[in-house]
Design a protein around this motif. Structure first.
Motif, PDB file in Angstrom:
ATOM      1  N   SER A 100       0.836  -1.213   0.000  1.00 51.27           N
ATOM      2  CA  SER A 100       0.000   0.000   0.000  1.00 51.27           C
ATOM      3  C   SER A 100       0.863   1.252   0.000  1.00 51.27           C
ATOM      4  O   SER A 100       0.525   2.252  -0.638  1.00 51.27           O
ATOM      5  N   ALA A 101       1.992   1.206   0.724  1.00 51.99           N
ATOM      6  CA  ALA A 101       2.904   2.352   0.750  1.00 51.99           C
ATOM      7  C   ALA A 101       3.474   2.604  -0.638  1.00 51.99           C
ATOM      8  O   ALA A 101       3.571   3.751  -1.092  1.00 51.99           O
ATOM      9  N   ARG A 102       3.853   1.548  -1.328  1.00 46.35           N
ATOM     10  CA  ARG A 102       4.415   1.712  -2.668  1.00 46.35           C
ATOM     11  C   ARG A 102       3.368   2.266  -3.638  1.00 46.35           C
ATOM     12  O   ARG A 102       3.676   3.070  -4.515  1.00 46.35           O
ATOM     13  N   GLU A 103       2.126   1.825  -3.480  1.00 41.81           N
ATOM     14  CA  GLU A 103       1.047   2.376  -4.302  1.00 41.81           C
ATOM     15  C   GLU A 103       0.881   3.870  -4.031  1.00 41.81           C
ATOM     16  O   GLU A 103       0.739   4.676  -4.954  1.00 41.81           O
ATOM     17  N   MET A 104       0.873   4.240  -2.755  1.00 40.45           N
ATOM     18  CA  MET A 104       0.708   5.637  -2.374  1.00 40.45           C
ATOM     19  C   MET A 104       1.822   6.503  -2.930  1.00 40.45           C
ATOM     20  O   MET A 104       1.587   7.621  -3.408  1.00 40.45           O
ATOM     21  N   GLU A 105       3.045   5.995  -2.899  1.00 36.62           N
ATOM     22  CA  GLU A 105       4.187   6.775  -3.373  1.00 36.62           C
ATOM     23  C   GLU A 105       4.087   7.115  -4.857  1.00 36.62           C
ATOM     24  O   GLU A 105       4.649   8.107  -5.309  1.00 36.62           O
ATOM     25  N   ASN A 106       3.381   6.290  -5.603  1.00 34.84           N
ATOM     26  CA  ASN A 106       3.270   6.515  -7.042  1.00 34.84           C
ATOM     27  C   ASN A 106       2.149   7.462  -7.422  1.00 34.84           C
ATOM     28  O   ASN A 106       1.971   7.780  -8.604  1.00 34.84           O
ATOM     29  N   LEU A 107       1.382   7.929  -6.436  1.00 40.69           N
ATOM     30  CA  LEU A 107       0.316   8.895  -6.684  1.00 40.69           C
ATOM     31  C   LEU A 107       0.838  10.310  -6.481  1.00 40.69           C
ATOM     32  O   LEU A 107       1.837  10.534  -5.806  1.00 40.69           O
ATOM     33  N   SER A 108       0.134  11.278  -7.046  1.00 42.74           N
ATOM     34  CA  SER A 108       0.494  12.676  -6.811  1.00 42.74           C
ATOM     35  C   SER A 108       0.137  13.055  -5.376  1.00 42.74           C
ATOM     36  O   SER A 108      -0.750  12.450  -4.745  1.00 42.74           O
ATOM     37  N   THR A 109       0.821  14.059  -4.852  1.00 40.68           N
ATOM     38  CA  THR A 109       0.521  14.537  -3.498  1.00 40.68           C
ATOM     39  C   THR A 109      -0.924  15.007  -3.390  1.00 40.68           C
ATOM     40  O   THR A 109      -1.596  14.746  -2.383  1.00 40.68           O
ATOM     41  N   ASP A 110      -1.413  15.680  -4.413  1.00 43.03           N
ATOM     42  CA  ASP A 110      -2.803  16.157  -4.394  1.00 43.03           C
ATOM     43  C   ASP A 110      -3.781  14.992  -4.299  1.00 43.03           C
ATOM     44  O   ASP A 110      -4.774  15.063  -3.562  1.00 43.03           O
ATOM     45  N   ASP A 111      -3.517  13.915  -5.047  1.00 40.85           N
ATOM     46  CA  ASP A 111      -4.412  12.763  -4.997  1.00 40.85           C
ATOM     47  C   ASP A 111      -4.367  12.092  -3.633  1.00 40.85           C
ATOM     48  O   ASP A 111      -5.404  11.685  -3.090  1.00 40.85           O
ATOM     49  N   VAL A 112      -3.172  11.964  -3.069  1.00 42.03           N
ATOM     50  CA  VAL A 112      -3.044  11.347  -1.749  1.00 42.03           C
ATOM     51  C   VAL A 112      -3.815  12.159  -0.713  1.00 42.03           C
ATOM     52  O   VAL A 112      -4.557  11.606   0.109  1.00 42.03           O
ATOM     53  N   GLN A 113      -3.673  13.482  -0.751  1.00 43.23           N
ATOM     54  CA  GLN A 113      -4.397  14.330   0.203  1.00 43.23           C
ATOM     55  C   GLN A 113      -5.906  14.202   0.016  1.00 43.23           C
ATOM     56  O   GLN A 113      -6.648  14.059   0.989  1.00 43.23           O
ATOM     57  N   ARG A 114      -6.347  14.220  -1.226  1.00 42.52           N
ATOM     58  CA  ARG A 114      -7.789  14.135  -1.508  1.00 42.52           C
ATOM     59  C   ARG A 114      -8.358  12.801  -1.025  1.00 42.52           C
ATOM     60  O   ARG A 114      -9.415  12.760  -0.381  1.00 42.52           O
ATOM     61  N   HIS A 115      -7.667  11.714  -1.326  1.00 46.24           N
ATOM     62  CA  HIS A 115      -8.130  10.395  -0.891  1.00 46.24           C
ATOM     63  C   HIS A 115      -8.195  10.311   0.632  1.00 46.24           C
ATOM     64  O   HIS A 115      -9.163   9.781   1.197  1.00 46.24           O
ATOM     65  N   PHE A 116      -7.159  10.829   1.297  1.00 47.24           N
ATOM     66  CA  PHE A 116      -7.076  10.698   2.747  1.00 47.24           C
ATOM     67  C   PHE A 116      -8.161  11.533   3.441  1.00 47.24           C
ATOM     68  O   PHE A 116      -8.774  11.077   4.411  1.00 47.24           O
ATOM     69  N   LEU A 117      -8.420  12.729   2.961  1.00 46.63           N
ATOM     70  CA  LEU A 117      -9.472  13.568   3.545  1.00 46.63           C
ATOM     71  C   LEU A 117     -10.845  12.919   3.392  1.00 46.63           C
ATOM     72  O   LEU A 117     -11.659  12.908   4.326  1.00 46.63           O
TER      73      LEU A 117
END
Length: 505
Positions: free
Chosen positions: A387-404
């Protein structure tokens, strides 16, 4: 070109690297040439330390204390500390890497932080806003949590681990969970949810990629300092340790942004090692201390060492791995989870339904969202394994949006836009390729690597010189994956080099 300079065929690609126009898959791929191309420009040093993490700084400190002063640290990145990396933004202070002093008073870092007036005490459980939720926002079973906690504790005990020496640590979790979990009153979905939660907990605390990969024997060799649940911290940031070590080292003995790309350890007629950097420098040394992470070594050792390391050492490198456990850190102007008298949040999450959109599936790697100590407006979550490796390959904006979106769904509350957001990407870092904990794999154990001792043994060249020495958390026999283990390994390697110097004289 004057005498001693590399040929023009070497300089041009190096200029390309320095100007940022070289097209290379790795910063060191631009380096070309043999020992004879570089020896003419080499700077003589008694010891060269590769890596300015805690182990490298610890080794340098000890060498200087013993009057070995012709030493240099070559650090590939633009900061010291390695996987100790404190980040500050305004009033916010977070740890991108190591965060806790594990084990209480028996840990030498506890004593050091206390002596420097920089030790904080952990909060009691009662001081947290403790919540247990499903990913859909429903209340989760405390009975399920109790079983997961009991299994986690049991599988950290030597009495349990010894029965699994020939297999994976994860097998202990699977067997104990099956025997302790009473699913007579719960659905199969809830049982699977708690098993997944336990899996993510094991990956987070072990720093491994898969709980079926780590040797149970390796886990049992770790020595806890009176309980790893004693989590003290550095009050002004973990980089206080880096600064403490650096304070005794003259500035000119540390070179940042200086990746080591090649180590010739058999070519010199005097039995020395020749080190070449990406910044077009060469160093000739009696002893090289390599403190690079095992993730970097596994990926680059064939390119880094000339000739290749002995087959024995290469085989042992293949029997150990470095996990990835990243952090998501997010802050607001004020706590939104509780308007009156807010406590630090401690939100535990189980997935009864694995129904997230594919691009958000990395969120399955989160089992807890926790308030950051001394940062009342900041929350943090570990993301582990695949899951960490998947997250690293996403943009920061996408990671923030998903997490919120995920936070809002789990808590059932409206989550405002944050004022701060940061995520680590340790797996993508070419100088690290992982986060805090190395581990001997099951296949590595079965192939004969029963401890980390061979990884700490110096390499002897054909001239009879112990020319390559090793340090780093992965070389510590019982405190691997810890900062105090890295610190101790650097001191141990320095003492080995001091013995060599003394015997040579």
């Amino acid at each position: 070109m004057g005498p001693g300079w590399p040929s023009q065929s070497l300089v041009l690609p190096l200029l390309g690297f320095l100007l940022g126009i070289a097209e290379a898959s790795h910063p060191c791929d631009v380096i070309r040439g043999s020992y004879s191309d570089w020896i003419g420009s080499a700077i003589n040093k008694d010891v060269v330390i590769v890596g300015g993490g805690i182990s490298g700084l610890s080794a340098m400190k000890k060498l200087l204390e013993e009057q070995v002063t012709d030493v240099v640290i070559l650090e590939a990145q633009d900061y010291l500390g390695g996987r100790v990396k404190t980040y500050r933004e305004g009033s916010i202070l977070i740890e991108e890497g190591a965060e806790w002093i594990h084990g209480g008073r028996r840990n030498p870092l506890y004593k050091l932080a206390d002596s420097l007036g920089m030790l904080t005490q952990p909060l009691e459980d009662s001081e947290y806003d403790w919540r247990l939720k499903t990913s859909g926002g429903d209340e989760a079973s405390e009975a399920g949590y109790s079983v997961a906690e009991e299994v986690f504790n049991q599988c950290g005990e030597s009495s349990a681990l010894q029965g699994y020496y020939d297999t994976a640590h994860g097998q202990c979790f699977l067997d104990r969970f099956e025997s302790l979990y009473d699913d007579g009153s719960t659905s199969p979905e809830e049982k699977n949810a708690w098993l997944h939660y336990l899996n993510m907990w094991a990956l987070r605390d072990g720093g491994v990629n898969d709980w079926m990969e780590q040797s149970a024997r390796d886990v049992d060799q770790f020595i806890a300092y009176g309980g790893e649940d004693k989590l003290n911290q550095w009050s002004q940031g973990y980089d206080a340790l880096t600064n403490y070590l650096k304070s005794s080292i003259p500035e000119e003995k540390i070179k940042l942004n200086t990746p080591v790309c090649k180590i010739f350890w058999e070519s010199d007629p005097n039995g020395k090692a020749l080190i070449v950097t990406a910044t077009n420098e060469a160093y000739l040394t009696d002893y090289v201390l390599v403190t690079a992470s095992v993730g970097h070594l596994k990926e680059r050792h064939l390119q880094l060492f000339d000739p290749s390391l002995p087959a024995r050492y290469q085989n042992d490198l293949n029997k150990i791995d470095l996990g990835v456990a990243d952090k998501i850190q997010i802050g607001w102007e004020s706590p939104w989870w509780e308007k009156t008298d807010p406590k630090p949040l401690d939100l535990h999450i189980i997935f009864k339904n694995f129904d997230l959109p594919a691009e958000e599936s990395w969120l399955y790697g989160i089992m807890e969202v926790l308030g950051v100590h001394q940062q009342p407006n900041v929350l943090q979550a570990f993301v582990v394994g695949d899951s960490a490796r998947e997250m690293e390959n996403l943009s920061t904006d996408d990671v923030q949006r998903h997490f919120l979106k995920f936070l809002s769904r789990v808590t059932g509350q409206t989550v405002p836009e944050p004022s701060f957001f940061r995520r680590s990407q340790w797996g993508k870092n070419v100088w690290v390729r992982g986060s805090y904990s190395s581990y001997i794999t099951v296949s590595g154990d079965q192939a004969g690597l029963k401890s980390r001792e061979p990884l700490a043994e110096a390499i002897i060249n054909s001239y009879g010189n112990r020319v390559i020495h090793w340090a780093g958390e992965h070389t510590h026999l019982s405190r691997y994956g810890t900062v105090d283990g890295a610190l101790s390994s650097g001191r141990r390697a320095a003492l080995e080099i001091l013995e060599e110097i003394e015997s040579d004289h």
